[in-house]
Design a protein around this motif. Structure first.
Motif, PDB file in Angstrom:
ATOM      1  N   LYS A 222       2.245   1.759  -3.419  1.00 49.58           N
ATOM      2  CA  LYS A 222       1.213   2.296  -4.325  1.00 49.58           C
ATOM      3  C   LYS A 222       1.070   3.810  -4.134  1.00 49.58           C
ATOM      4  CE  LYS A 222      -1.750  -1.803  -4.400  1.00 49.58           C
ATOM      5  NZ  LYS A 222      -3.061  -2.326  -4.036  1.00 49.58           N
ATOM      6  N   ASN A 223       1.046   4.228  -2.877  1.00 46.94           N
ATOM      7  CA  ASN A 223       0.894   5.666  -2.600  1.00 46.94           C
ATOM      8  C   ASN A 223       2.067   6.472  -3.144  1.00 46.94           C
ATOM      9  OD1 ASN A 223      -1.560   5.254  -1.325  1.00 46.94           O
ATOM     10  ND2 ASN A 223      -0.626   4.956   0.681  1.00 46.94           N
ATOM     11  N   GLN A 224       3.276   5.920  -3.014  1.00 49.99           N
ATOM     12  CA  GLN A 224       4.466   6.606  -3.555  1.00 49.99           C
ATOM     13  C   GLN A 224       4.364   6.735  -5.071  1.00 49.99           C
ATOM     14  OE1 GLN A 224       7.668   4.102  -2.241  1.00 49.99           O
ATOM     15  NE2 GLN A 224       7.675   4.914  -0.159  1.00 49.99           N
TER      16      GLN A 224
ATOM     17  N   LEU B 142      -4.342   0.853  -7.792  1.00 42.11           N
ATOM     18  CA  LEU B 142      -4.984   0.532  -6.515  1.00 42.11           C
ATOM     19  C   LEU B 142      -5.436  -0.926  -6.443  1.00 42.11           C
ATOM     20  CD1 LEU B 142      -7.066   3.792  -5.889  1.00 42.11           C
ATOM     21  CD2 LEU B 142      -5.060   3.022  -4.607  1.00 42.11           C
TER      22      LEU B 142
ATOM     23  N   GLU C 279       0.831  -1.212   0.000  1.00 47.52           N
ATOM     24  CA  GLU C 279       0.000   0.000   0.000  1.00 47.52           C
ATOM     25  C   GLU C 279       0.864   1.261   0.000  1.00 47.52           C
ATOM     26  OE1 GLU C 279      -3.589   0.242  -0.251  1.00 47.52           O
ATOM     27  OE2 GLU C 279      -2.943  -1.733  -0.937  1.00 47.52           O
ATOM     28  N   GLU C 280       1.945   1.203   0.785  1.00 45.85           N
ATOM     29  CA  GLU C 280       2.869   2.337   0.854  1.00 45.85           C
ATOM     30  C   GLU C 280       3.499   2.592  -0.518  1.00 45.85           C
ATOM     31  OE1 GLU C 280       6.782   3.235   3.381  1.00 45.85           O
ATOM     32  OE2 GLU C 280       5.248   2.173   4.526  1.00 45.85           O
TER      33      GLU C 280
ATOM     34  N   LYS D  61      -5.069   5.041 -12.152  1.00 48.01           N
ATOM     35  CA  LYS D  61      -5.191   5.056 -10.687  1.00 48.01           C
ATOM     36  C   LYS D  61      -5.896   3.783 -10.198  1.00 48.01           C
ATOM     37  CE  LYS D  61      -6.841   7.932  -6.867  1.00 48.01           C
ATOM     38  NZ  LYS D  61      -7.517   9.162  -6.483  1.00 48.01           N
TER      39      LYS D  61
ATOM     40  N   LEU E  49       1.615   6.571  -7.008  1.00 46.75           N
ATOM     41  CA  LEU E  49       0.523   7.489  -7.393  1.00 46.75           C
ATOM     42  C   LEU E  49       0.967   8.947  -7.251  1.00 46.75           C
ATOM     43  CD1 LEU E  49      -2.501   5.641  -5.728  1.00 46.75           C
ATOM     44  CD2 LEU E  49      -2.190   5.985  -8.179  1.00 46.75           C
ATOM     45  N   ALA E  50       1.664   9.233  -6.147  1.00 43.83           N
ATOM     46  CA  ALA E  50       2.129  10.609  -5.919  1.00 43.83           C
ATOM     47  C   ALA E  50       3.118  11.034  -7.000  1.00 43.83           C
ATOM     48  CB  ALA E  50       2.780  10.711  -4.540  1.00 43.83           C
TER      49      ALA E  50
END
Length: 713
Positions: free
Chosen positions: A67-69, A89, A64-65, A85, A71-72
């Protein structure tokens, strides 16, 4: 992705169980504590299920971490679409996230980025659109530029091809298809760099197997052979199918001017950019799975070894055999205290056999030794013969046992051994360790790095961090299953107790040395750095025999002392009756649900409490097979085909089990010879380290020192 839902599906347990365990882990509880003292909260999941859940929770949270990196990073570039996106996810592995991120990852300068700098991107688009009605040479003329160093038409077209090749390589869907079909239909092959050379890898000199079928131990063997520069290992993919697939995806029009160029670009993209990366990924994935499998087997073997029953109440002579430097001896009393050490020289080159017998006989008489523990290293056969001869000459009942000395030399040279025995040399320490391994295998083996205990396969070739973590978990589980006597345990043993760090373990020993023995569990709170949370986690696993409260010698947790006292009162017993065990307590408690409610505890806690009060401080190792004690020696030459013997399983690996039958060489029971009752997928279904098994000798090869055994009697 909902992590809790994912864990529920993967581990096939209820959502409330997943939620409960995740909360308990997040509150800082250890796995042994959760497994033993929070059964009601998670529905009595076992230690292994809880560890799997904990591992997967860490992986999915890291995912999850990641993925967030990603996406950012893509959003920062202004290229994040809703569709992309959603895809990111929904990804369930790091590999898929990496595939989707590839086109947006900041790149080092490649042939494609250089071509883009030269302004050739729109020429690449013309070729990709496949709608031009003139030869590419004519289209390329417009892109010639002295300033941008595009001197010829060929250079312009080549640059455009490089841009297209990279864009094909970056397409996540293509990569997923290619990886998938390579795994399903591809082969892993190996060949010898020098076919004349003799090596242990000869069976891999001309080897080929389907990627999906290859066994983990073969993957690790290939890796090692490659690392030692004996083998060349390759992945052979279904290239024709892959190129056809890519052509179908990329070539959408029959255009005579672009078709040939695109075919060449696709081949270049696959061979230069995609295939090497996919090969690396598949090899890494195979290695990771093989390592996970090997670590699991190592863990199971280690657990069995640690849980071997202690031989109590005997004075043991530890015998560390050697040739030139002599055999080191250590006499250890029933509590593990060293009474005497010496060195004898019965083997080559000194051959002082009679002198050795005299010294050992006097030690046996002086200390009432009843058991000799002989390490299985160099000169152990020679030592064994001398011991057997000597045992025939004395009238006392003395037996001997050959112990696996793996790791004894690692321990004897360690900082820990130096602290424990500052005045001993490494030989004396090693002999002491060999003696104590019989008296309490768990307490002695925890002093050694689990990787050095030698019950695995290819342990030096794998991810050492992962291996250490997994084996550390196995040792932790074993120590907490058995429990620890807080007044005698070493710091090495204490540090594996739930909630106890290395520093706190040392502080417990220091407190004991300064204040004398602990008389109740509450005193643990006086130990430096051992706060209420650590106390909650460790108290149930710490035993105090002959303390102020009989419950301190059991695995009943202090939080349940009131309930235990009420339970005893309810059936007409007192706390003082606990010491000898409250026989038949389970029969006296007729309605367990009602009783649990009355005592305000859970039913699982009540069941555990009854078991413990019936047999306080029982040792789960007592149910394990005892080691075979010997009085006579057997040579490899004494073995004949068809001979039936009893032996101890020393190691279990993917293709069979090694069994000690009392000769210097362990015999192999191949997986196909373990049983005829059922099909065996893995030897661990049938045998474990430490099992006492009956075997028949199938063949003996004296030259190669190989013994083939069968358990099909």
């Amino acid at each position: 992705m909902n992590i809790l839902e994912q864990l529920k599906e993967e581990l096939n347990i209820a959502l409330w169980q997943v939620e409960a365990v995740v909360n308990l882990i997040d509150e800082g509880n250890t796995i042994p504590f959760i497994a033993r003292y929070r059964k009601e909260k998670h529905g009595s999941l076992d230690d292994e299920q809880l560890r799997n859940l904990s591992e997967r929770l860490t992986y999915l949270r890291n995912l999850e971490e990641k993925k967030n990196q990603v996406l950012a990073s893509i959003e920062e570039q202004g290229k994040l679409t809703e569709e992309l996106k959603e895809q990111i996810l929904a990804a369930t592995t790091q590999v898929v996230v990496e595939d989707l991120y590839r086109p947006y990852r900041p790149k080092r300068r490649t042939r494609a980025t250089i071509a883009k700098e030269k302004g050739l991107e729109s020429l690449a688009n013309i070729i990709l659109l496949q709608m031009t009605d003139k030869p590419l040479e004519e289209e390329a003329v417009a892109y010639l530029s002295e300033e941008k160093e595009v001197a010829t038409v060929e250079e312009a077209v080549q640059g455009a091809m490089d841009i297209i090749a990279e864009s094909i390589s970056d397409e996540a869907d293509y990569r997923m298809y290619i990886r998938d079909i390579t795994v399903k239909e591809g082969m892993i092959t190996s060949s010898a760099k020098d076919e004349e050379m003799e090596s242990v890898y000869e069976m891999y000199y001309s080897f080929e197997e389907g990627i999906q079928k290859i066994a983990g131990h073969r993957v690790l063997a290939l890796n090692r052979g490659e690392k030692e520069k004996v083998l060349t290992v390759k992945i052979i993919a279904p290239e024709e199918k892959i190129l056809q697939y890519l052509e179908k995806k990329v070539i959408t029009r029959e255009n005579p001017y672009t078709m040939e160029v695109l075919k060449n670009t696709i081949a270049d993209s696959y061979n230069r950019l995609i295939a090497p990366a996919i090969e690396r990924e598949i090899r890494n994935d195979l290695t990771e799975k093989a390592e996970d499998g090997a670590i699991k087997i190592f863990g199971k073997n280690l657990e069995q070894l640690l849980m071997q029953p202690p031989i109590v109440g005997q004075v043991v002579l530890g015998w560390d055999p050697a040739f030139r430097t002599g055999c080191k001896l250590a006499v250890v009393d029933e509590t593990g205290k060293v009474l005497d050490t010496t060195v004898v020289y019965p083997t080559e080159p000194q051959n002082k056999v009679e002198e050795t017998k005299k010294i050992v006989k006097s030690l046996i008489d002086k200390y009432n030794i009843t058991l000799i523990s002989v390490g299985n290293g160099t000169a152990s056969r020679e030592s064994e013969r001398i011991i057997v001869d000597m045992l025939k000459e004395i009238r006392k009942p003395v037996q001997y046992v050959i112990v696996n000395e793996a790791g004894a030399s690692v321990y004897s040279a360690s900082k820990l051994a130096t602290e424990e025995f500052p005045n001993f040399d490494v030989g004396q320490r090693s002999a002491t360790s060999i003696a104590r391994r019989l008296q309490d295998p768990l307490a002695e083996l925890v002093k050694i790095d689990p990787k050095s205990i030698g019950v695995g396969q290819y342990q030096h070739d794998m991810n050492q961090k992962k291996l250490s973590e997994a084996l550390g978990g196995v040792v932790e589980a074993a120590v907490n299953k058995v429990g620890v006597d807080v007044n005698t345990a070493s710091a090495s043993l204490l540090e594996y107790v739930s909630g106890i760090s290395k520093a706190i373990a040392k502080n417990i020993v220091t407190y004991r040395e300064e204040n004398g023995r602990f008389t109740n569990r509450k005193q643990l709170l006086k130990v430096a750095k051992l706060g209420p949370k650590a106390f909650e986690q460790c108290a149930g696993f710490m035993r105090i025999s002959d303390g102020e409260n009989p419950l301190d010698g059991t695995s009943v947790h202090p939080e349940s002392y009131d309930a235990a006292a009420k339970l005893l009162e309810k059936v007409g017993y007192q706390l003082t009756d606990v010491k000898g065990g409250v026989t038949g307590l389970g029969l006296l408690v007729k309605d367990k649900i009602k009783t649990a409610n009355e005592l305000e505890i859970g039913e699982a806690t009540l069941v555990d409490m009854i078991k413990e009060l019936e047999k306080p401080g029982r040792d789960p190792r007592d149910e394990m097979p005892k080691p075979i004690l010997r009085t006579d020696v057997l040579e490899m030459e004494d073995l004949t085909e068809g001979m039936i013997l009893k032996g101890t399983v020393r190691n279990v690996i993917d293709f069979g089990a090694f069994v000690d039958i009392g000769v210097h060489q362990d015999g192999l029971v191949h997986i196909s010879q373990l049983t005829d009752k059922k099909f065996v997928k893995h030897p661990l279904e049938v045998v474990s380290v430490g099992d006492i098994v009956e075997v028949k000798v199938m063949s003996v090869d004296l030259k190669k020192k190989r013994i083939q055994l069968t358990m099909k009697l």
